[in-house]
Design a protein around this motif. Structure first.
Motif, short mmCIF file in Angstrom:
data_model
loop_
_atom_site.label_atom_id
_atom_site.label_comp_id
_atom_site.label_asym_id
_atom_site.label_seq_id
_atom_site.Cartn_x
_atom_site.Cartn_y
_atom_site.Cartn_z
N LEU A 260 0.83 -1.20 0.00
CA LEU A 260 0.00 0.00 0.00
C LEU A 260 0.87 1.26 0.00
CD1 LEU A 260 -2.80 -1.02 2.54
CD2 LEU A 260 -3.12 -0.51 0.10
N GLU A 261 1.94 1.23 0.79
CA GLU A 261 2.82 2.39 0.86
C GLU A 261 3.52 2.62 -0.47
OE1 GLU A 261 4.46 5.72 2.60
OE2 GLU A 261 3.04 4.35 3.56
N GLU A 262 3.89 1.54 -1.14
CA GLU A 262 4.54 1.66 -2.43
C GLU A 262 3.60 2.28 -3.46
OE1 GLU A 262 6.41 -1.28 -5.91
OE2 GLU A 262 5.99 -2.07 -3.92
N ASN A 263 2.34 1.87 -3.45
CA ASN A 263 1.35 2.38 -4.42
C ASN A 263 0.74 3.71 -4.00
OD1 ASN A 263 1.73 0.07 -5.97
ND2 ASN A 263 0.04 -1.04 -5.02
N HIS A 264 0.69 3.94 -2.68
CA HIS A 264 0.05 5.15 -2.16
C HIS A 264 0.92 5.72 -1.04
CE1 HIS A 264 -3.53 3.75 -4.34
NE2 HIS A 264 -3.34 2.59 -3.76
N PRO A 265 2.00 6.41 -1.38
CA PRO A 265 2.91 6.94 -0.36
C PRO A 265 2.18 7.79 0.68
CG PRO A 265 3.87 7.18 -2.54
CD PRO A 265 2.46 6.73 -2.76
N GLY A 266 2.52 7.54 1.93
CA GLY A 266 1.89 8.26 3.03
C GLY A 266 0.82 7.45 3.74
N THR A 267 0.57 6.22 3.26
CA THR A 267 -0.46 5.38 3.87
C THR A 267 -0.23 5.15 5.35
OG1 THR A 267 -0.98 4.23 1.80
CG2 THR A 267 -1.53 3.08 3.84
N ARG A 268 1.00 4.85 5.74
CA ARG A 268 1.29 4.56 7.15
C ARG A 268 1.03 5.78 8.03
NH1 ARG A 268 7.27 2.68 5.82
NH2 ARG A 268 6.93 4.58 4.62
N HIS A 269 1.45 6.94 7.54
CA HIS A 269 1.21 8.17 8.31
C HIS A 269 -0.28 8.44 8.44
CE1 HIS A 269 5.44 8.79 7.04
NE2 HIS A 269 5.54 9.51 8.14
N SER A 270 -1.03 8.22 7.36
CA SER A 270 -2.47 8.47 7.39
C SER A 270 -3.16 7.52 8.36
CB SER A 270 -3.08 8.29 5.99
OG SER A 270 -2.54 9.24 5.09
N ILE A 271 -2.76 6.25 8.35
CA ILE A 271 -3.34 5.28 9.27
C ILE A 271 -3.14 5.73 10.71
CG2 ILE A 271 -3.04 2.95 10.24
CD1 ILE A 271 -2.55 1.96 7.38
N MET A 272 -1.91 6.13 11.03
CA MET A 272 -1.64 6.48 12.42
C MET A 272 -2.30 7.80 12.83
SD MET A 272 -0.26 3.98 13.73
CE MET A 272 -0.13 4.78 15.33
N ALA A 273 -2.40 8.74 11.92
CA ALA A 273 -3.05 10.01 12.25
C ALA A 273 -4.51 9.76 12.63
CB ALA A 273 -2.96 10.97 11.07
N GLY A 274 -5.21 8.98 11.80
CA GLY A 274 -6.60 8.68 12.09
C GLY A 274 -6.75 7.76 13.29
N TYR A 275 -5.88 6.79 13.40
CA TYR A 275 -5.95 5.81 14.48
C TYR A 275 -5.77 6.47 15.84
CZ TYR A 275 -4.63 1.71 17.29
OH TYR A 275 -4.54 0.73 18.26
N GLU A 277 -6.36 9.52 16.74
CA GLU A 277 -7.53 10.33 17.08
C GLU A 277 -8.69 9.43 17.52
OE1 GLU A 277 -10.38 13.78 15.08
OE2 GLU A 277 -8.54 13.16 14.08
N LEU A 278 -8.91 8.34 16.77
CA LEU A 278 -9.97 7.40 17.14
C LEU A 278 -9.65 6.70 18.45
CD1 LEU A 278 -10.75 5.77 13.67
CD2 LEU A 278 -12.30 7.20 15.03
N ALA A 279 -8.38 6.37 18.67
CA ALA A 279 -7.99 5.70 19.91
C ALA A 279 -8.27 6.57 21.12
CB ALA A 279 -6.50 5.34 19.85
N GLU A 280 -8.03 7.88 20.99
CA GLU A 280 -8.31 8.79 22.11
C GLU A 280 -9.82 8.83 22.40
OE1 GLU A 280 -7.86 13.49 23.44
OE2 GLU A 280 -6.96 12.78 21.57
N LEU A 281 -10.62 8.92 21.35
CA LEU A 281 -12.08 8.95 21.53
C LEU A 281 -12.56 7.64 22.15
CD1 LEU A 281 -13.13 10.58 18.13
CD2 LEU A 281 -13.13 11.67 20.39
N THR A 282 -12.01 6.53 21.67
CA THR A 282 -12.41 5.21 22.17
C THR A 282 -12.00 5.04 23.63
OG1 THR A 282 -12.06 4.32 19.95
CG2 THR A 282 -12.29 2.73 21.72
N ALA A 283 -10.80 5.53 23.98
CA ALA A 283 -10.32 5.44 25.35
C ALA A 283 -11.26 6.20 26.29
CB ALA A 283 -8.90 6.00 25.45
N ARG A 284 -11.70 7.38 25.88
CA ARG A 284 -12.63 8.15 26.70
C ARG A 284 -13.94 7.39 26.90
NH1 ARG A 284 -12.12 14.11 23.82
NH2 ARG A 284 -10.02 14.63 24.56
N GLU A 285 -14.41 6.74 25.83
CA GLU A 285 -15.67 6.00 25.91
C GLU A 285 -15.55 4.82 26.87
OE1 GLU A 285 -19.58 4.88 25.11
OE2 GLU A 285 -18.51 6.72 24.58
N TYR A 286 -14.44 4.07 26.78
CA TYR A 286 -14.29 2.91 27.64
C TYR A 286 -14.07 3.28 29.09
CZ TYR A 286 -14.66 -0.95 24.39
OH TYR A 286 -15.15 -1.90 23.52
#
Length: 325
Positions: A260-275, A277-286
């Motif tokens: 994915l990174e080879e075909n779409h550079p920046g995929t790893r950074h995008s995954i972690m940026a979104g992850y 943010e979602l992890a923080e929201l999920t942590a608050r919920e739990y």
């Protein structure tokens, strides 16, 4: 190809950013990103002073990631009276592999004059990973046993050394793989735990309670860039895969992300940026589920005294299983 910042030859091209950098500017870029991560994660509390210093224990395995992390931390905080750095190396007992990486740890610690402690499975648990793999009483991958034992020793000795934080060398590839695995396994609670345990801003995390808070300052740096930095800085890293490494599922995720990174550079950074943010929201919920704080009641293991949700911790149960064979 010339460096974007000077006329020297570029040593790397980052497809995700388009940057071409020479040796000096590349190394400066890695160091800048690590220091920015330390700052953005609020790792150094405002009340840290020479009179009230922080103790940071670094899990130093001798591989490229932990060696680069230790080097950059020493360059950044080695003369800062607010921080005491301690390198902790775990010897698992793997013939022809761990001895060489321990040698790399000793060489680095001597070079930068940092306190360095070595502990082993054999001394602490009476087992060696080579023997565990041969017996395999639980029919598990070697990494499953090793992960339990290593986490126990890192936590226990970090606590013994009075650590305020426990730092590990997980890079961008490692963290993106973990994020994707948590999603694909539908493990929402693990996403929440991931934030509070090791990737969240310390000002936003739930108090770790009985455990030493963890941090991953390299998690913005791609694995290949960590390896290149270690090479350019001539650091004594032992870059060889463990002979017992057999995390098949993670290996599949790794290959998927590389493609994915080879075909779409920046995929790893995008995954972690979104992850994150979602992890923080999920942590608050739990934390607030069922009107409570989302915490799990912990007991003292009746055999070793470590914290566990059961009466006997996972490590002690595994050792008992190994000894029974």
């Amino acid at each position: 190809m010339e460096c974007d910042k000077c006329s020297r030859d570029a040593v790397m091209h980052a497809a995700y950013s388009g940057a071409h950098l020479c040796e000096d500017h590349f190394c400066a870029s890695v160091e800048k990103r690590v220091r920015r991560r330390i700052r953005e994660d609020s790792m150094l509390p405002r009340d840290a002073t020479p009179e009230n210093p922080q103790t940071w224990v670094i899990g130093l395995s001798g591989g490229k990631d932990s060696v680069v992390l230790t080097h950059i931390l020493d360059e950044t905080f080695g003369r800062d009276p607010r921080i005491e750095l301690i390198a902790l190396t775990i010897h698992e007992g793997i013939e022809g592999y761990r001895d060489k990486s321990v040698d790399a740890c000793v060489e680095l610690a001597d070079d930068i004059d940092i306190r360095h402690e070595v502990v082993s499975y054999e001394e602490e648990f009476g087992v060696r990973m080579d023997n565990v793999v041969e017996k395999d009483p639980e029919n598990m991958a070697a990494c499953a046993y090793c992960g339990v034992f290593r986490r126990d020793l890192l936590e226990r000795f970090a606590d013994e050394f009075g650590a305020d934080k426990l730092l590990t060398g997980h890079n961008l590839d490692d963290e993106a793989q973990t994020a994707l695995m948590n999603f694909l396994e539908g493990d929402v609670k693990q996403v929440a735990k991931h934030f509070d345990a090791s990737i969240g801003d310390f000002d936003k995390r739930r108090d770790a309670g009985e455990f030493i808070p963890r941090a991953k300052p390299l998690r913005d740096i791609p694995e290949k860039e960590v390896a290149l930095y270690a090479h350019l800085k001539n650091l004594p890293a032992h870059i060889t895969e463990c002979p017992h490494s057999s995390e098949a599922y993670r290996g599949e995720i790794q290959q998927l992300l590389l493609k994915l990174e080879e075909n779409h550079p920046g995929t790893r950074h995008s995954i972690m940026a979104g992850y994150e943010e979602l992890a923080e929201l999920t942590a608050r919920e739990y934390r607030g589920e069922n009107g409570g704080d989302g915490s799990v009641d912990l007991n003292d293991c009746e055999r070793c005294g470590s914290k566990t949700a059961s009466t006997v911790c996972r490590k002690c149960r595994l050792i008992e299983s190994i000894e029974a064979v």
